[in-house]
Design a protein around this motif. Structure first.
Motif, PDB file in Angstrom:
ATOM      1  N   LEU A 107      36.165 -31.552 -75.698  1.00 55.51           N
ATOM      2  CA  LEU A 107      37.456 -31.923 -75.889  1.00 55.51           C
ATOM      3  C   LEU A 107      38.028 -31.961 -74.528  1.00 55.51           C
ATOM      4  O   LEU A 107      38.622 -32.856 -74.005  1.00 55.51           O
ATOM      5  CB  LEU A 107      38.271 -31.290 -76.756  1.00 55.51           C
ATOM      6  N   ILE A 108      38.051 -31.001 -73.822  1.00 53.16           N
ATOM      7  CA  ILE A 108      38.222 -30.948 -72.516  1.00 53.16           C
ATOM      8  C   ILE A 108      37.522 -32.007 -71.732  1.00 53.16           C
ATOM      9  O   ILE A 108      38.201 -32.517 -70.608  1.00 53.16           O
ATOM     10  CB  ILE A 108      37.910 -29.328 -71.854  1.00 53.16           C
ATOM     11  N   ILE A 109      36.374 -32.034 -71.809  1.00 56.72           N
ATOM     12  CA  ILE A 109      35.644 -33.150 -70.998  1.00 56.72           C
ATOM     13  C   ILE A 109      36.078 -34.432 -71.404  1.00 56.72           C
ATOM     14  O   ILE A 109      36.160 -35.410 -70.296  1.00 56.72           O
ATOM     15  CB  ILE A 109      33.920 -32.871 -71.282  1.00 56.72           C
ATOM     16  N   LEU A 110      36.477 -34.611 -72.580  1.00 54.69           N
ATOM     17  CA  LEU A 110      36.811 -36.059 -73.133  1.00 54.69           C
ATOM     18  C   LEU A 110      38.293 -36.273 -72.693  1.00 54.69           C
ATOM     19  O   LEU A 110      38.533 -37.388 -71.904  1.00 54.69           O
ATOM     20  CB  LEU A 110      36.494 -36.251 -74.586  1.00 54.69           C
ATOM     21  N   ILE A 111      39.287 -35.312 -72.698  1.00 59.35           N
ATOM     22  CA  ILE A 111      40.390 -35.654 -72.557  1.00 59.35           C
ATOM     23  C   ILE A 111      41.060 -35.053 -71.385  1.00 59.35           C
ATOM     24  O   ILE A 111      42.135 -35.556 -70.827  1.00 59.35           O
ATOM     25  CB  ILE A 111      41.224 -34.844 -73.938  1.00 59.35           C
ATOM     26  N   GLY A 112      40.419 -33.829 -70.935  1.00 63.38           N
ATOM     27  CA  GLY A 112      40.809 -33.434 -69.631  1.00 63.38           C
ATOM     28  C   GLY A 112      41.682 -32.136 -69.879  1.00 63.38           C
ATOM     29  O   GLY A 112      41.934 -31.849 -71.337  1.00 63.38           O
ATOM     30  N   LEU A 113      42.287 -31.404 -69.040  1.00 64.70           N
ATOM     31  CA  LEU A 113      43.257 -30.282 -69.140  1.00 64.70           C
ATOM     32  C   LEU A 113      44.572 -30.670 -69.620  1.00 64.70           C
ATOM     33  O   LEU A 113      44.909 -32.087 -69.553  1.00 64.70           O
ATOM     34  CB  LEU A 113      43.323 -29.364 -67.863  1.00 64.70           C
ATOM     35  N   MET A 118      44.112 -29.108 -76.343  1.00 65.49           N
ATOM     36  CA  MET A 118      44.671 -27.760 -77.163  1.00 65.49           C
ATOM     37  C   MET A 118      45.148 -28.543 -78.598  1.00 65.49           C
ATOM     38  O   MET A 118      45.030 -27.812 -79.759  1.00 65.49           O
ATOM     39  CB  MET A 118      46.039 -27.208 -76.318  1.00 65.49           C
ATOM     40  N   ILE A 119      46.062 -29.624 -78.689  1.00 66.19           N
ATOM     41  CA  ILE A 119      46.370 -30.207 -79.962  1.00 66.19           C
ATOM     42  C   ILE A 119      45.290 -30.682 -80.768  1.00 66.19           C
ATOM     43  O   ILE A 119      45.500 -30.220 -81.827  1.00 66.19           O
ATOM     44  CB  ILE A 119      47.444 -31.130 -79.507  1.00 66.19           C
ATOM     45  N   ALA A 120      44.215 -31.113 -80.023  1.00 65.53           N
ATOM     46  CA  ALA A 120      43.041 -31.694 -80.803  1.00 65.53           C
ATOM     47  C   ALA A 120      42.623 -30.321 -81.667  1.00 65.53           C
ATOM     48  O   ALA A 120      41.921 -30.453 -82.872  1.00 65.53           O
ATOM     49  CB  ALA A 120      42.095 -32.271 -80.112  1.00 65.53           C
ATOM     50  N   VAL A 121      42.401 -29.162 -80.931  1.00 65.14           N
ATOM     51  CA  VAL A 121      41.734 -27.997 -81.772  1.00 65.14           C
ATOM     52  C   VAL A 121      42.539 -27.606 -82.698  1.00 65.14           C
ATOM     53  O   VAL A 121      41.964 -27.110 -83.860  1.00 65.14           O
ATOM     54  CB  VAL A 121      41.679 -26.875 -80.656  1.00 65.14           C
ATOM     55  N   ILE A 122      43.932 -27.723 -82.705  1.00 64.79           N
ATOM     56  CA  ILE A 122      44.747 -27.271 -83.649  1.00 64.79           C
ATOM     57  C   ILE A 122      44.595 -28.243 -84.744  1.00 64.79           C
ATOM     58  O   ILE A 122      44.465 -27.780 -86.167  1.00 64.79           O
ATOM     59  CB  ILE A 122      46.340 -27.048 -83.323  1.00 64.79           C
ATOM     60  N   ILE A 123      44.408 -29.493 -84.596  1.00 64.17           N
ATOM     61  CA  ILE A 123      44.412 -30.466 -85.769  1.00 64.17           C
ATOM     62  C   ILE A 123      42.884 -30.212 -86.339  1.00 64.17           C
ATOM     63  O   ILE A 123      42.890 -30.184 -87.794  1.00 64.17           O
ATOM     64  CB  ILE A 123      44.241 -31.952 -85.462  1.00 64.17           C
ATOM     65  N   ILE A 124      41.960 -29.896 -85.796  1.00 61.52           N
ATOM     66  CA  ILE A 124      40.393 -29.755 -86.421  1.00 61.52           C
ATOM     67  C   ILE A 124      40.662 -28.413 -87.198  1.00 61.52           C
ATOM     68  O   ILE A 124      40.277 -28.489 -88.360  1.00 61.52           O
ATOM     69  CB  ILE A 124      39.599 -29.734 -85.272  1.00 61.52           C
TER      70      ILE A 124
END
Length: 248
Positions: A107-113, A118-124
């Protein structure tokens, strides 16, 4: 003895043990409670720790709100349609078995810092526990309740609003409870890996520079915030709705 008194006694017990252990190490390796308290006062005066806490709470609120909404929508569709449920079952099993943090580097590679990964990790992290419980709630709805609503003219979204949501909410609360705990831990871990702000970043940064007092301060804040959200939000919500359901 009341439960809250017994629980309160754990605090001085931990402080005593912590103080005794800290006497065996230099303060820069294992700070005492007083050292951490003083560090907390310094951080509060600087104002940085408050900013990190607000960043983490903002990410948690946004991610958890999105995950809950999606889980309810997908769960209701899966409960109402066997075809759709059969379609998503292997996907749910796959993603449920994958630790949320495993997605953080990608996700960091795709979206960046920043807030995005961080929000994507919470959603997953929170989506699947809530989804599974919503589907279970849908499966437990008495067929008679659905037929009664249909006989009164309820169709599609009216059926979902007046029958499905009230019936599945008690089961969904359990998923929300589990998903919230997982998402909070996942957020902190994600911030430690690739965050540029947040309480996890605060701990990781101070660990890199060898500031043990700030590391312990961050850990205490994580636990305190979790307790606060549990007692002020989750427990009242669970107590109010988890035992309620219109079964018959």
């Amino acid at each position: 003895m009341k439960k809250w008194i017994i629980g309160f006694l754990a605090i001085p017990f931990v402080l005593i043990v912590w103080t005794l252990v800290s006497t065996q190490y230099p303060s820069y390796i294992f700070p005492s409670p007083i050292d951490v308290w003083n560090e907390g006062v310094r951080e509060l005066n600087k104002g940085e720790i408050q900013a990190h806490i607000l960043v983490s709470l903002k990410r948690l609120a946004i991610g958890f709100f999105i995950a809950s909404g999606l889980a309810f929508l997908v769960g209701i569709l899966a409960g109402a349609s066997k075809t759709f449920r059969y379609f998503i079952t292997p996907l749910v099993s796959f993603f449920q078995a994958t630790p949320p943090m495993a997605w953080a580097p990608m996700l960091i590679i795709l979206i960046g810092l920043g807030d995005g990964p961080m929000i994507a990790v919470i959603i997953i992290a929170s989506f699947f526990p809530i989804l599974i419980n919503v589907i279970q709630g849908m499966n437990q709805i008495p067929e008679s309740h659905i037929r009664a609503a249909q006989s009164l003219g309820a169709k599609k979204w009216k059926l979902a609003y007046h029958v499905y949501l009230p019936e599945i909410f008690p089961a969904a609360i359990s998923g929300i409870y589990i998903g919230f705990a997982i998402s909070w831990r996942s957020l902190v871990a994600a911030e430690m890996i690739g965050g540029n702000a947040g309480i996890g970043y605060f701990i990781a940064f101070n660990g890199q520079i060898g500031n043990a007092a700030s590391v312990l301060l961050g850990i205490i804040i994580i636990g305190f915030l979790a307790l606060l959200m549990d007692y002020l939000l989750l427990k009242p919500l669970h107590k109010r709705y988890a035992g309620w359901a219109s079964r018959g």
